[in-house]
Design a protein around this motif. Structure first.
Motif, PDB file in Angstrom:
ATOM      1  N   ALA A  81      42.253  36.550  29.252  1.00 21.94           N
ATOM      2  CA  ALA A  81      41.564  35.685  30.213  1.00 21.94           C
ATOM      3  C   ALA A  81      42.537  34.951  31.123  1.00 21.94           C
ATOM      4  O   ALA A  81      42.165  34.523  32.219  1.00 21.94           O
ATOM      5  CB  ALA A  81      40.677  34.685  29.471  1.00 21.94           C
ATOM      6  N   ALA A 137      41.594  29.982  30.894  1.00 14.84           N
ATOM      7  CA  ALA A 137      40.921  29.697  29.623  1.00 14.84           C
ATOM      8  C   ALA A 137      41.416  28.413  28.981  1.00 14.84           C
ATOM      9  O   ALA A 137      40.707  27.802  28.176  1.00 14.84           O
ATOM     10  CB  ALA A 137      41.103  30.867  28.657  1.00 14.84           C
ATOM     11  N   ALA A 153      35.419  28.039  26.757  1.00 13.90           N
ATOM     12  CA  ALA A 153      36.145  29.296  26.549  1.00 13.90           C
ATOM     13  C   ALA A 153      36.328  29.582  25.063  1.00 13.90           C
ATOM     14  O   ALA A 153      36.210  30.726  24.616  1.00 13.90           O
ATOM     15  CB  ALA A 153      37.500  29.244  27.252  1.00 13.90           C
ATOM     16  N   VAL A 165      33.114  30.889  23.799  1.00  7.50           N
ATOM     17  CA  VAL A 165      32.933  32.278  24.231  1.00  7.50           C
ATOM     18  C   VAL A 165      33.758  33.210  23.342  1.00  7.50           C
ATOM     19  O   VAL A 165      33.269  34.244  22.871  1.00  7.50           O
ATOM     20  CB  VAL A 165      33.340  32.443  25.711  1.00  7.50           C
ATOM     21  CG1 VAL A 165      33.406  33.924  26.087  1.00  7.50           C
ATOM     22  CG2 VAL A 165      32.351  31.720  26.612  1.00  7.50           C
ATOM     23  N   VAL A 173      35.661  40.808  27.115  1.00  7.06           N
ATOM     24  CA  VAL A 173      35.107  39.545  27.607  1.00  7.06           C
ATOM     25  C   VAL A 173      36.198  38.704  28.261  1.00  7.06           C
ATOM     26  O   VAL A 173      36.005  38.129  29.340  1.00  7.06           O
ATOM     27  CB  VAL A 173      34.425  38.766  26.468  1.00  7.06           C
ATOM     28  CG1 VAL A 173      33.973  37.393  26.949  1.00  7.06           C
ATOM     29  CG2 VAL A 173      33.229  39.548  25.933  1.00  7.06           C
ATOM     30  N   MET A 227      36.376  37.442  32.274  1.00  7.70           N
ATOM     31  CA  MET A 227      36.383  36.020  32.639  1.00  7.70           C
ATOM     32  C   MET A 227      37.701  35.578  33.280  1.00  7.70           C
ATOM     33  O   MET A 227      37.828  34.424  33.694  1.00  7.70           O
ATOM     34  CB  MET A 227      36.112  35.166  31.393  1.00  7.70           C
ATOM     35  CG  MET A 227      34.783  35.454  30.710  1.00  7.70           C
ATOM     36  SD  MET A 227      33.371  35.391  31.837  1.00  7.70           S
ATOM     37  CE  MET A 227      33.368  33.660  32.287  1.00  7.70           C
ATOM     38  N   ARG A 228      38.643  36.468  33.369  1.00  6.06           N
ATOM     39  CA  ARG A 228      39.954  36.124  33.930  1.00  6.06           C
ATOM     40  C   ARG A 228      39.804  35.631  35.375  1.00  6.06           C
ATOM     41  O   ARG A 228      39.169  36.267  36.213  1.00  6.06           O
ATOM     42  CB  ARG A 228      40.871  37.342  33.882  1.00  6.06           C
ATOM     43  CG  ARG A 228      42.331  37.034  34.220  1.00  6.06           C
ATOM     44  CD  ARG A 228      43.186  38.287  34.109  1.00  6.06           C
ATOM     45  NE  ARG A 228      44.606  37.981  34.279  1.00  6.06           N
ATOM     46  CZ  ARG A 228      45.429  37.650  33.301  1.00  6.06           C
ATOM     47  NH1 ARG A 228      44.969  37.591  32.059  1.00  6.06           N
ATOM     48  NH2 ARG A 228      46.698  37.383  33.530  1.00  6.06           N
ATOM     49  N   LYS A 242      38.158  33.115  36.526  1.00  4.18           N
ATOM     50  CA  LYS A 242      36.914  32.426  36.878  1.00  4.18           C
ATOM     51  C   LYS A 242      37.051  30.939  36.548  1.00  4.18           C
ATOM     52  O   LYS A 242      37.147  30.558  35.380  1.00  4.18           O
ATOM     53  CB  LYS A 242      35.733  33.046  36.137  1.00  4.18           C
ATOM     54  CG  LYS A 242      35.458  34.478  36.595  1.00  4.18           C
ATOM     55  CD  LYS A 242      34.217  35.061  35.965  1.00  4.18           C
ATOM     56  CE  LYS A 242      33.947  36.460  36.512  1.00  4.18           C
ATOM     57  NZ  LYS A 242      32.753  37.076  35.910  1.00  4.18           N
ATOM     58  N   LEU A 276      29.927  29.648  35.382  1.00  2.18           N
ATOM     59  CA  LEU A 276      30.069  31.060  35.012  1.00  2.18           C
ATOM     60  C   LEU A 276      30.394  31.205  33.528  1.00  2.18           C
ATOM     61  O   LEU A 276      29.925  32.131  32.865  1.00  2.18           O
ATOM     62  CB  LEU A 276      31.158  31.717  35.863  1.00  2.18           C
ATOM     63  CG  LEU A 276      30.901  31.755  37.371  1.00  2.18           C
ATOM     64  CD1 LEU A 276      32.092  32.385  38.099  1.00  2.18           C
ATOM     65  CD2 LEU A 276      29.625  32.528  37.675  1.00  2.18           C
ATOM     66  N   TRP A 277      31.189  30.292  33.014  1.00  3.68           N
ATOM     67  CA  TRP A 277      31.529  30.321  31.590  1.00  3.68           C
ATOM     68  C   TRP A 277      30.309  29.979  30.738  1.00  3.68           C
ATOM     69  O   TRP A 277      30.081  30.599  29.691  1.00  3.68           O
ATOM     70  CB  TRP A 277      32.675  29.348  31.306  1.00  3.68           C
ATOM     71  CG  TRP A 277      34.000  29.862  31.787  1.00  3.68           C
ATOM     72  CD1 TRP A 277      34.532  29.728  33.033  1.00  3.68           C
ATOM     73  CD2 TRP A 277      34.940  30.612  31.022  1.00  3.68           C
ATOM     74  NE1 TRP A 277      35.758  30.349  33.101  1.00  3.68           N
ATOM     75  CE2 TRP A 277      36.041  30.897  31.880  1.00  3.68           C
ATOM     76  CE3 TRP A 277      34.982  31.064  29.711  1.00  3.68           C
ATOM     77  CZ2 TRP A 277      37.150  31.613  31.449  1.00  3.68           C
ATOM     78  CZ3 TRP A 277      36.092  31.782  29.282  1.00  3.68           C
ATOM     79  CH2 TRP A 277      37.158  32.054  30.142  1.00  3.68           C
ATOM     80  N   ALA A 307      28.040  32.983  30.663  1.00  2.88           N
ATOM     81  CA  ALA A 307      28.565  34.010  29.752  1.00  2.88           C
ATOM     82  C   ALA A 307      28.283  33.640  28.301  1.00  2.88           C
ATOM     83  O   ALA A 307      27.867  34.485  27.493  1.00  2.88           O
ATOM     84  CB  ALA A 307      30.065  34.182  29.971  1.00  2.88           C
ATOM     85  N   ILE A 309      27.385  40.257  30.689  1.00  2.90           N
ATOM     86  CA  ILE A 309      28.774  40.213  31.135  1.00  2.90           C
ATOM     87  C   ILE A 309      29.182  41.623  31.546  1.00  2.90           C
ATOM     88  O   ILE A 309      28.998  42.579  30.788  1.00  2.90           O
ATOM     89  CB  ILE A 309      29.700  39.694  30.017  1.00  2.90           C
ATOM     90  CG1 ILE A 309      29.322  38.255  29.651  1.00  2.90           C
ATOM     91  CG2 ILE A 309      31.156  39.772  30.433  1.00  2.90           C
ATOM     92  CD1 ILE A 309      30.129  37.685  28.516  1.00  2.90           C
TER      93      ILE A 309
END
Length: 670
Positions: free
Chosen positions: A320, A324, A333, A336, A350, A354-355, A357, A362-363, A366, A377
């Motif tokens: 990520a 993160a 994070a 998640v 995953v 999410m990298r 973001k 958005l997190w 997810a 996702i």
């Protein structure tokens, strides 16, 4: 006298001339004998070289080597023909010393053939060296893949496999675990570490072959041949390729890695020499199934488990990136990452998605999708769910797939009671209902063990329980929610719901689970689920009433679980469930009375333990199929003295005998 002397002188002179003229013939005779000896010797050397080439070198793809063999065959024909002719000439000429013209010709012919053989021997040696340089494969080929450096669990597993490679009693090693757990990554790292390692000294070559789900024996053979620099084509038969591979591998001390094996492989048909007959060679296979390992006759098995929380977070942040660990993102994070439940494949996918973001919304989205088992996702469906579904697709045996899908009805991380699970399977007809209880139970245990060996179920927190890995459960829910027939289900268990959405309750549902929520009210009408067989509502501790119209929507119900709710009574509409097999009311502490249940002639299991019922309903004698009756902890039940233990009475196995009668009393919460 002068005349005589002249005559004698003339005769001597002529004889001398004749004798002197025979010297070249003597020379040719001696040369011929020498050439014949040399020819026989060189011929043998050429034959030996030809046989060695045919036996040891894959010359078929080398044009120069093929041409050389043709020339050898041609000169062999000439030599054999010449030798036959010489034998005939010697017999015809009877070894006459002075018949020199034929011997002179033969001497020149053998000299020519000797030069030709010498040329072929020299050319053959050079060609063999060149072909062998191309023919000899690298001892270890680097396999690209992620490193397991700083992953304690994976490194420990790698060390286990390395130790087994040094164990002379272990010839075949099985590396097994659920899909996406890192089996391939583990053996990739093992392969790469062997390069330049002292452990490599025990092997001449390490061979990597990917088998995949649908076993194609010829494709596996082609991979083997390519790794060994053997010429092979799809036009060749499996048997022919097996012979070629066996001949080649017999000359090697090899480590064969068979990755992603889904079914047992016949190594003889493949062309792999048996390890017991081929000292020093070893085989490693990776599989999702312990049973596949055992059927391939592995000596030791190493199970690859999921990562712990610390390792999971490290791997997640690697994929990520720095976002993160940002202050406003990290708490979400971490949640998640935790939803990936230590599964490296899910963590990697995953995390990569999410990298970069930076929006917390958005997190949160997810996280919500992962918690609801909805693959919203990008990439998670194709790269995580579908690969894991292959394990489901490969399940073999009657009804094992719907049995597996039943387990996803329970909440995340829930330890499922095996006895209860088997009862539900029997009630739905997934296990033969005509069998006695012991046979049904044994069949259920066999199915559970099969699912555990396939890494689709795990040991639960307590003895006699099983559970699903979170990601496996997500995949099972995904499968169940998308099936148009068979086992289409709605699973909303353990997510804090306070009400049921009528919109979600479709006519095609086979199973419905709202267990372990905070539901207070059920819809009285507006739903219709005529095909639903199992309805799980247990654990809704605020649910106090079952509307009459609600149960009317489930006319085909076989399993109804209302345990651990606050209901005080059951609606009369329950009597319309003529096909119901199991009715569970355990720990309904406020339940004081039951309707007359005599009309439920198919009822097999009735659990009223730890309820407040005062008496058993009338008509119990009509429950001719009742097999298990649980009444422990019913303090207010008339005509029963309190006991400190449960009496379990087992009767025979005939269809009309009660299997289990649980009476008596025990303290609540024990």
């Amino acid at each position: 006298m002068e005349v005589v002397a002249a005559i004698l002188g003339s005769a001597v002179t002529e004889a001398g001339r004749s004798l002197c003229g025979s010297f070249p013939s003597i020379k040719n005779f001696i040369s011929l004998q020498s050439n014949l000896s040399a020819l026989e010797k060189e011929k043998k050397s050429l034959v030996d070289l030809k046989n060695k080439v045919i036996e040891d070198v894959d010359y078929s793809s080398d044009a120069q080597m093929t041409l050389w063999l043709r020339e050898v065959e041609q000169i062999m024909l000439e030599v054999n023909s010449a030798q036959t002719g010489m034998t005939a000439s010697n017999q015809k000429l009877c070894g006459c010393f002075f018949n020199c013209s034929e011997k002179y010709r033969l001497s020149k012919e053998t000299t020519r053939m000797l030069k030709q053989i010498e040329r072929l021997l020299k050319a053959g040696d050079i060609a063999v060296k060149m072909v062998r340089q191309n023919y000899l494969a690298k001892a270890v080929e680097h396999i690209p893949g992620p490193s397991i450096e700083n992953q304690t669990t994976a490194s420990q597993n790698l060390a286990k496999v390395m130790d087994l490679l040094h164990d002379d009693d272990v010839l075949r090693i099985g590396v097994w675990g659920m899909g996406g757990v890192g089996k391939t990554t583990l053996v990739q790292n093992l392969n790469n570490q062997l390069k330049g390692s002292s452990s490599m000294h025990q092997f001449g070559i390490v061979i990597w072959v990917t088998v995949s789900q649908h076993l194609d024996l010829k494709n596996v053979q082609i991979q083997l041949a390519e790794r060994l620099n053997l010429n092979a084509s799809m036009e060749e038969s499996v048997q022919r390729l097996a012979i070629k591979l066996h001949q080649r591998l017999q000359k090697e001390k090899f480590l064969l890695i068979l990755d992603d094996v889904w079914e047992p492989i016949d190594l003889d048909s493949l062309g792999v020499p048996q390890s017991k007959d081929h000292n020093g060679s070893k085989i490693i296979l990776t599989s999702r199934s312990l049973e596949v390992c055992r059927e391939t006759k592995t000596d030791k098995e190493v199970k690859v488990d999921v990562l712990n929380d610390e390792e999971s977070w490290k791997l997640f942040t690697v994929n990520a990136g720095k976002v993160a660990t940002a202050e406003h993102i990290e708490p979400i994070a971490r949640s998640v990452a935790k939803e990936c439940s230590g599964l490296p494949l899910a963590i990697t996918i995953v995390g990569s998605v999410m990298r970069g973001k930076t929006m917390i919304e958005l997190w949160k989205d997810a996280l919500n999708g992962l918690q609801r088992s909805v693959p919203n996702i990008r990439g998670i469906e194709n790269k995580v769910y579908k690969p894991l579904k292959w394990s489901y697709d490969s399940l073999q045996g009657k009804n094992i797939k719907p049995c597996f899908l039943y387990c996803c009805l329970y909440p995340e991380d829930f330890s499922i009671d095996v006895n209860e699970l088997v009862k539900f399977w029997v009630a739905e007809g997934l296990i033969d209902q005509q069998q006695n209880y012991e046979d049904s139970y044994n069949r259920g245990i066999a199915l559970i063990e099969n699912l555990k060996d396939s890494c689709l179920l795990e040991h639960g927190a307590h003895e006699g329980t099983v559970k699903m890995h979170d990601v496996v459960r997500d995949v099972a829910i995904w499968i169940s929610s998308t099936m148009e027939d068979g086992c289409k289900s709605i699973v909303r268990s353990g997510i804090g719901l306070t009400r049921i959405s009528e919109v979600e309750m479709s006519k095609s549902l086979k199973r419905v689970s709202f267990m372990n929520n905070r539901i207070t009210n059920l819809p009285d009408c507006g739903i219709c689920c005529p095909e639903t067989m199992s309805l799980l509502l247990q654990g809704n501790c605020f649910l106090s009433r079952i509307p009459d119209g609600f149960l009317q929507a489930f006319e085909s119900l076989k399993v109804l679980n209302l345990s651990e709710t606050r209901i005080r009574s059951l609606p009369q509409s329950i009597l319309q469930l003529g096909d119901i097999r199991i009715l569970l009311l355990k720990k309904c502490f406020y339940l004081e009375e039951l309707p007359q249940l005599g009309e439920l002639s198919q009822l097999q299991v009735l659990d009223c333990s730890e309820t407040s019922i005062r008496e058993l309903p009338s008509g119990m004698k009509n429950l001719i199929n009742l097999r298990q009756l649980y009444l422990s902890g019913t303090y207010n039940l008339k005509n029963h003295s309190k006991q400190d233990r449960i009496w379990i009475v087992w009767f025979g196995g005939s269809r009309h005998d009660i299997w289990c009668l649980c009476l008596g009393f025990e303290g609540r919460g024990k």
